[in-house]
Each structure stands twice: as structure tokens, then as C-alpha cells.
Design an enzyme around this catalytic site. Sequence first.
Site, PDB file in Angstrom:
ATOM      1  N   VAL A 320      47.832  46.785  34.551  1.00  0.00           N
ATOM      2  CA  VAL A 320      47.400  45.466  35.019  1.00  0.00           C
ATOM      3  C   VAL A 320      47.790  44.371  34.032  1.00  0.00           C
ATOM      4  CG1 VAL A 320      45.497  44.127  35.942  1.00  0.00           C
ATOM      5  CG2 VAL A 320      45.395  46.629  36.021  1.00  0.00           C
ATOM      6  N   SER A 321      48.573  43.421  34.515  1.00  0.00           N
ATOM      7  CA  SER A 321      49.045  42.310  33.677  1.00  0.00           C
ATOM      8  C   SER A 321      48.343  41.019  34.063  1.00  0.00           C
ATOM      9  CB  SER A 321      50.551  42.137  33.869  1.00  0.00           C
ATOM     10  OG  SER A 321      50.975  40.920  33.303  1.00  0.00           O
ATOM     11  N   PRO A 322      48.019  40.165  33.081  1.00  0.00           N
ATOM     12  CA  PRO A 322      47.434  38.857  33.392  1.00  0.00           C
ATOM     13  C   PRO A 322      48.517  37.835  33.741  1.00  0.00           C
ATOM     14  CG  PRO A 322      47.646  39.065  31.030  1.00  0.00           C
ATOM     15  CD  PRO A 322      48.184  40.352  31.620  1.00  0.00           C
TER      16      PRO A 322
END
Length: 746
Positions: A320-322
Site C-alpha cells: 500500500v502506497s500513499p
Amino acid sequence: MHPKQLFFFVTTLLVSIFSSLATSKYLIGVGSYDSTGPAAGVNMMGYANLDQSTAGIHFRLRARAFIVAESLNGPRVVFVNLDAGMASQLVTIKVLERLSKRFGKLYNEDNLAISGTHTHAGPGGYLQYVVYSVTSLGFIPQSFDVIVTAIEMSIVQAHQSLKSGSIFINSGDLVNAGINRSPSAYLFNPPDERARYPRNVDTLMTLLKFVDNTSQESIGAFTWFATHGTSMSNNNTLISGDNKGAAARFFEDWFTSTSTNSTTLNAQDHIDGLIEKASSIKATGGQPCGQTSSQEFKVRKNKDGSRFVGAFCQSNVGDVSPNVLGAFCTDSGKPCDFNSSSCHGNDQLCIGRGPGYPDEVKSTKIIGERQFLKAVELFTSAKEQLTGKIDYRHIYLNFTNIEVTLTGNKTVKTCPAGLGAGFAAGTTDGPGAFGFQQGDKKINEFWKRVRDFLKKPSDYQVACQTPKPVLLSTGEMFFPYAWAPAIVPIQILRIGKLVILSVPGEFTTMSGRRLRESVKQTLISNGNGEFDNDTHVVIAGLTNTYSQYIATPEEYEQQRYEAASTLYGPYTLPAYIQEFNKLAESMAKGHKIVNNGPSPPDLSSVQLTLLPDPSGESPPPGVNFGDMKQDVSTPKTGFFTKGDRPRAVFWSPNPRYDILTEGTYAVVEMLQGENWVPVYDDDDFSLVFKWNVDNGSSNGLASLEWEVPNTAKNGVYRFRHFGSSKKTIVSNVEYFTGASSAFAVS
Ligand SMILES: *[C@@H]1O[C@H](CO)[C@@H](O)[C@H](O)[C@H]1NC(C)=O
Ligand SMILES: *[C@@H]1O[C@H](CO)[C@@H](O)[C@H](O)[C@H]1NC(C)=O
Ligand SMILES: *[C@@H]1O[C@H](CO)[C@@H](O)[C@H](O)[C@H]1NC(C)=O
Ligand SMILES: *[C@@H]1O[C@H](CO)[C@@H](O)[C@H](O)[C@H]1NC(C)=O
Ligand SMILES: *[C@@H]1O[C@H](CO)[C@@H](O)[C@H](O)[C@H]1NC(C)=O
Ligand SMILES: *[C@@H]1O[C@H](CO)[C@@H](O)[C@H](O)[C@H]1NC(C)=O
Ligand SMILES: *[C@@H]1O[C@H](CO)[C@@H](O)[C@H](O)[C@H]1NC(C)=O
Ligand SMILES: *[C@@H]1O[C@H](CO)[C@@H](O)[C@H](O)[C@H]1NC(C)=O
């Protein structure tokens, strides 16, 4: 009613009232302590970028803790959320040693969880395995000590503040704070499994709210939500808690500002008066100050000295990337190749964009604000009260060769730790070395030779890790000491209907779902009705030690970064699920763990430190430390307005002589009556402390920059800088302070 019956009735009533009181009230305590490490010249933990070393502070790092006990002598759990890349085995070992000196067996490896937020903007050198300290040039005692002390002190505060209280739980979806950065790997998971979920990332945020029974005021809140601490890029050199640290800062400030008026100002001052007043006040040059001066300023304390603690914890964050706008090629501006996240074969050109692109500080703020706002919503509407048992289970596992029984009774094994080629490619949040791509299943001849020079993987390892092409067989490398962990802990903490799974790494989205659902099923089917579908199961990521990633066996097939970093081979996840289920079953059945497993090694005595500490320095001729090199330059209008960036530069030695724990290097003071009152410090998002070496004179310079926030009151302000120095490596530490000229804000 017969008297005997009445007696029975009343007794039953009393018992049930008593027990409902006893189960709905816990002893609760919270604590928070500064863990900010060396702010100059120390490599940052996370991106493994040799060029990324600390050069100042955007805002401070903290350890935030809660303790919940059933009663004074009943079972208790302690959870620490650490603004750091991850938990560290050696940190956990030393914290446990200190806690046992203070509290005996009260807090131990079974009931203590230390979870890292996964910021990539903190100083490194606090982990004991070689792979995690290569770029920091080994072990950094200053990084390590401040973290151990902060965790210890946050727990001491939580312990000392234990009082009767209630806990409320709430959860809700936050959809725009994370995207899947390996969507092609996610697609390898079975279609019918994927069809059960609306998205390729988990969007659920879970929040705990702690409420003091006597005052009915909240003393803290902890949330769990999965998104990487990579809003700040691998070019950043300022210490920062990244988006989770920012969310915590915003939440604590919000809570404090709604319950107290921290500054009371005379708003009558007319603009001309402000300018006149500002220009009549001159700068005060560098001057010595007492040991305590840097500590005098504690803006975040509530009136009674107690502190509301708001914490944003990490979860199944693996993929999960911001950087929610997606990944694009820096040369063409087009999206990167879907399967390999490269741009015509070059992994280094493919970079994710945050919502504030191209401003990474803005991205940090936005992703932080989104988590903060969701948390406020959950906090203000939390109604479900946690009741019931406090419990915990913990075990160490040697992950080198766990036998796993798959459905259908096939048995397989985990492998010695190993990293694939896709590890070297890095991710779209921070690309790695040139010449590698995510998804690589082969290693070219050149790199094979380099690898074999270091350590040729055994035939067993090569077969065991297939289809991962083993680039570094870290589980088979022991020179000068172990490169990767073999022994890792797993743990379950229970507070009534909340179950926290402490995992020692980064589970991908689907890995996390499989673990949570399987554990929940085990609890329900073994638990005599104590657990049901409403039981909340939360993954606490990067907890107690660090062993990189955990991808599903299907994702493992593609060998993107997360799979290439899944240390113990294709069946790493099934092994975790199998072993967690054993803990869950023993918890549900009320059994104790008989064999705690093999203890992890304490490698502190063999750590190498190749980065020297600063060795003493004097100011350039004719000036004192704390004198200004460059004063604030006032705009033509005579005053600054919201959004402006006043700045002053001070002569200042290396900030590592004293890292000013729970103090500050930078303050913005406001004139109130005859007094200068501190209003912002280096823990504020708006005030930045930068430290660099002056290229001309090779002396140190501290630059203080303040982005005047919308909430700043009109008035007269100045900068104040605090620091410390040593003349030689054996001299005593001396403290100094300096102040800029006054300036007006309107
Ligand atoms: C909770 O606080 C109330 C007063 O607000 C007090 O009467 C009660 O005894 C307290 N309960 C516990 C379990 O401490
Ligand atoms: C870091 O800076 C370099 C040079 O300005 C730039 O090419 C690169 O894209 C930046 N990296 C990231 C992750 O922003
Ligand atoms: C805070 O200050 C505002 C005016 O600035 C005032 O109206 C309010 O009553 C104050 N609140 C508290 C809790 O003191
Ligand atoms: C990605 O790889 C899969 C095979 O793993 C292939 O079917 C698909 O076409 C590829 N997608 C793109 C966009 O290249
Ligand atoms: C873990 O297990 C492997 C394989 O049985 C063994 O060789 C190794 O010594 C064990 N590691 C530790 C630290 O106990
Ligand atoms: C797996 O083995 C267990 C006992 O070892 C047996 O009860 C079960 O039927 C087997 N399951 C399958 C699918 O063969
Ligand atoms: C269990 O809860 C989930 C949501 O929390 C819900 O979607 C599901 O239908 C529930 N299952 C049962 C059997 O009640
Ligand atoms: C010194 O030079 C480097 C590279 O030219 C620059 O990045 C740095 O900001 C300079 N330091 C100061 C204090 O000006």
C-alpha cells in the site's frame, strides 16, 4: 418470594452489576516520549539510499504507548506505537531489560508490543541484522539509545497514569489514503477471492478511544490503518514522522485546542503598531544558557501537565502506497509498465506521485490530514464499548524450516531467509539499483558473480525459494554477523472483543486478509461464544522485530518487490497462518503456551559502527554559536502574512552533541506584553530546523524556516535557536541560544 430466594436473587443481581462494572471498566494509561534521533549526517532508515542522511528536523518522532489492565493484579497489555521505520529485535530486547529492572515481570515479552509506523524519514542504525544497517555504515548508538529510552519512558508514563476508565472502539473506511503499488501481483490472487473485496487495498481504519472514568474526558486514541510512510521521498533529509506522524501531530493539537485555549493574545494591536514594535526590537546574539533552557518549552502539555496521546499505527501495509496519484515515468510523464513498474526497462525512472505532487511535504500533510479527519470522525462517534478479558499469547519461531500443512494435507517448508532480484529494484515509492526490475526471475551473469563473491546460495536454498532468483541468501550469511533474522516472534493481544495480531513485518493486503479471517474463524470455533463475527481483528504491522515482507504464495509467483522481499520462501504466509492459529486456539481454549520457542540472539556485542561521532568544534573567528549569519529579511510591506516563509540562519555546531530530547532546536516566540512566549517549536508542522555545513567556511549553520500558518495570530514574533557544542571530543557539553530580530505578522 421466599427469603432464601430473595437472598439468591439479590446476590445474583449484585454479582451481575458488580461484574458488569468490573468488565466495562479497565485500568488505562497512556504515555508519549520524544524519540527523535541524530539530526545530522546519519543515514535514514527505509529507502536504503546511501545519499539520504539527516540534515535537520521537520517535526519530531515519538513513542506513544497505552496500557490496559483488567485490574491492579489482573492481566495487562502494553502497546507502543513508534515513529520509526520498524520495530527492532535489539530495541525490544533492551526495552524488556529496562522494564524488568523497573517493574519486575509486570511487562514482559508476552504482553508488550512495539510497532513501527514505517516512516522512511528517521535516522537508521538501530537494527541488529546486517542487511538493515549496511547503508547506515553499521550500528549508530545515538539512534538506538534514544529509541530505547523513548519506549521505556512512554511506558513509564502510561504505567504511572493508570486509572479507571473505559475503552470505545469504532471503525470506518478511508478510501483516498492508499493505493496498491503492485496491482499486477494482486491480480495473481484467485479471482473468486478477489471478488469478495471491493478494492485491492484494505480501507478500514480501526480506532480505540480511552476515556478516564472520573473526569469522563478522553486521554488518548489509537488507530490502525494501512498505508506506507513514504509520502516523503528518498531525496528528503529532514527527520519526519511522515503521514502517520503528521496525523498524530494534527490529532493531538486538535484535541488540545478544543479542550483548552493554549494562547490568549491581545488581538487589539494595530498593524502599524506591530511593525513599529517589531522594528524597535533588535536581535540577541549567541549566548550561553543553562542545561535546562532547551527543555523549558513544552507547548503540548495540558494545563494539569497530562498529555492527550493520539497515535496512528501501521497495519498490513506491504503493497500500500500513499502516493495515490499513481506511478509515472519521470522522462515521458506516462504511466509505467504495469507488470514491472519500469520505464522502457529502467526501474529508476518510475516514481509514484502523492496528492501534493510535486511537493512531498504537501503530500505528507494531505495524507496525514485524511487519516486525522477520519480518526476525528470515528473518535467523536465511538459508541461500542470494549468489555471482557485481557489476554495475550506470544511465541518465537525459527522460520528457517517450519513445516506447513496445506489444505489437502500436502506438507511444505519455509526456507532460510533470502532476497530476490526484485528486492534490488525497489518500488515506485523509492526505486532501487539500476539494472533490476520488479518481477525479475533471472539474475544476469555480472550480478551472479558479484553475488557468488559474497555468498553463493546453497542448492537447497535455490530450490526452496523457487521461483525467487536468490540475489542475497541472507539466511546463509553470518559474516561479520547474521544478515537476517531466523527467529521471529508472533503475538496476539486481546482486549475484550478486540484482537491485535502483532506481525514482525509487512503483510500485503491479501496476506493480511487471509491471516485475519483465519484467526477469527479459529477464535470463533474454539471460543465458547466469547468470540463472534463482531470480534475486531486488527493487524499491527512491523511489530517487535523486522523481517521484511509477507506476500501470498500466488503473489510470490510474480516476484515483484514485496514477493522478492518475502524472506522465508513461497510458504511464508501459510506458515504464519498456521502458527497464529495455534496461538489463537490456545487463547480461545484458555490454554497456556508451554514452549516459548527459541530466544532471538542479542547481537549488541558484535555490532560494527563505522560512522564516527562529531569530535568537537569551535565557532568561526569573531562569532559565537547562536549568532546570526543571516537575519530575517522583512518584506517591503513591513510585515509577513499567512503562507510567507520568514527564515533566519544561525552559526551552529553539529546538532549531535546533545540531541535535545523533549526539547527543541527551534522556536518561534511571540511578544505578549513584555514577554516573549514560545508558540511554535520544531515539533510543529509549520516550523523547520535545517542543519548544513557552510560550504565556504566548513562551519555548521542552522536555518530556521517558518511557514506562517493560517491560524497564526497577528503580532510580533522572533526566531529562537537552541543548541549545544563540545570543544573537543572529551570536553563537556555546553549550551547556547540565539534570537533573530523581531518581525511582524498580519
Ligand atoms: C467511576 O467514577 C465515578 C465517579 O465519576 C465513581 O463513582 C465510580 O466509583 C468510578 N468507577 C470505578 C470503577 O472506578
Ligand atoms: C530525487 O531528486 C532527483 C533529482 O532532483 C529526481 O530526479 C528524482 O526523481 C527524485 N526522486 C524522488 C523519489 O522524488
Ligand atoms: C477560548 O477563547 C475564546 C475566544 O478566543 C473564548 O470564546 C472561549 O470561551 C475560550 N474557551 C475556553 C475553554 O477557555
Ligand atoms: C502482465 O503480465 C501478465 C502475465 O503475468 C500478462 O498476462 C499481461 O498481459 C501483462 N500485462 C501487461 C500490461 O503487460
Ligand atoms: C534455526 O533452524 C535452523 C535449521 O534447523 C538451524 O540451523 C539454526 O541454527 C536455527 N537458528 C537459530 C538461531 O536457532
Ligand atoms: C488430512 O489428514 C488428516 C489426519 O492426518 C485426515 O483426518 C484428513 O482426512 C486428511 N485430509 C485430506 C483432505 O486428505
Ligand atoms: C460478519 O460481519 C461482516 C461485517 O463485519 C458481515 O459482512 C457478514 O455478513 C457477517 N457474517 C455473519 C455470518 O454474520
Ligand atoms: C553546500 O553545497 C551543497 C551542494 O552544492 C548544497 O546542497 C548545500 O545546501 C550547501 N550548504 C549550504 C549551507 O549552503
